[in-house]
Design an enzyme around this catalytic site. Sequence first.
Site, PDB file in Angstrom:
ATOM      1  CB  SER A  48      -0.956  -0.085   1.119  1.00 11.07           C
ATOM      2  OG  SER A  48      -0.046  -0.535   2.351  1.00 11.07           O
ATOM      3  CG  HIS A 100      -3.289  -1.040  -3.313  1.00  8.26           C
ATOM      4  ND1 HIS A 100      -2.998   0.428  -3.024  1.00  8.26           N
ATOM      5  CD2 HIS A 100      -3.116  -1.283  -1.981  1.00  8.26           C
ATOM      6  CE1 HIS A 100      -3.426   0.412  -1.761  1.00  8.26           C
ATOM      7  NE2 HIS A 100      -3.587  -0.089  -1.134  1.00  8.26           N
ATOM      8  CD  GLU A 156      -4.625   3.265  -5.397  1.00 10.65           C
ATOM      9  OE1 GLU A 156      -4.381   4.390  -5.112  1.00 10.65           O
ATOM     10  OE2 GLU A 156      -3.274   2.432  -4.361  1.00 10.65           O
ATOM     11  CG  ASN A 185      -3.353   3.466   1.467  1.00 13.57           C
ATOM     12  OD1 ASN A 185      -4.314   3.348   1.514  1.00 13.57           O
ATOM     13  ND2 ASN A 185      -2.701   3.010   1.083  1.00 13.57           N
TER      14      ASN A 185
END
Length: 282
Positions: free
Chosen positions: A119, A140, A152, A190
Site C-alpha cells: 500500500s 493494491h 490500484e 493511501n
Amino acid sequence: MTIRTVGIVGAGTMGNGIAQVAAVAGLDVVLIDVTDAALEKGVATLSKSLEKLVEKGKVDAATRDAALARISTSTDYARLADVDIAIEAATENVDLKLRILRQIESVVRADAIVASNTSSISITALAAVLERSERFIGMHFFNPVPLLQLVEVIRAVQTSEATASAVKALAERLGKTPVLVRNAPGFVVNRILVPMINEAFFVLAEGSATAEDIDAGMKLGANHPIGPLALADLIGLDVCLSVMDVYLKDFGDSKYRACPLLRELVAAGRLGRKTGHGVYKY
C-alpha cells in the site's frame, strides 16, 4: 495472457480476502503462509465471509462451496510453480516483501506475473530485486477486499505493457474497478487517506475531542462512511504506522511524521480489530 490460477503469499486479512474474490470469480487459488495455523485461520476467515454473503443473498450456497473447493493451501513455495500470477500480500515491511518476492520468483514459471499488494512501498524499487522485472507490478486491493471495488494497478518503470494489460483484465474479472496510477509512495488513495488518519490521532492526543466525536464529526460533516479512528482499527494501527514511516523516509517531509500516540498504541500491542483493542475495544 489469460490468468486461470492465482498464487497468494500471506493468508492474513488482505491475502485471504484476495483468495476469496479470486475463487468466487472461478480462478484456482494456491494460498501460501509460513504455518499451517496461519493458513487455517485465513481459510476460516474467508469461509465466514462467504457465509455472510450467502446469508445476505449476495452469493448462493453452490457458489460458496465451489469457491472453497478451488482454494488449496501450503507452506511450501514450490506449490506456486504452475500459477499464472503470484501476489505477495505480506505485512507492510520492505525487507520481508523483498525476501518473499525473491522466493516467489525462484519457483514460478518464467512467463508468470509477480505482483505486490503493498500500500505504500515503491513498485519500481521492489521490481529492481527481480530478474524478470518486466513481469512485476503493483496490485493494491483495499480492505475489506470482498466489499471494496477499487484496485490500484501500479506500473514500475520496468513493467511491460503486456503485464499491465493482463493485470487490469484480472482485476475486472474479479469484479473490481482498476485504476492505473503512477508509482509514488502511497500511490493515490493511501497518499491522501493515511495522513488524514494520522492527523486524527494528533487531534485525539491533543484532547480536542473524544475518539467517538472525532469519528462522528468526519462521518456527519464530511460524509465518510466510517470515522478515521475506527478505520485505523480496521486497517490495523501497525499498518498505518508503517505507511507513515515509509512516507517520512521516502518524501523526507516532516508533515508525514507519525503521531506519537499512534506509535505508542502500536508498541502496546493495541493494533485494532485484529487484536481486539486499538482506539476502541472489540
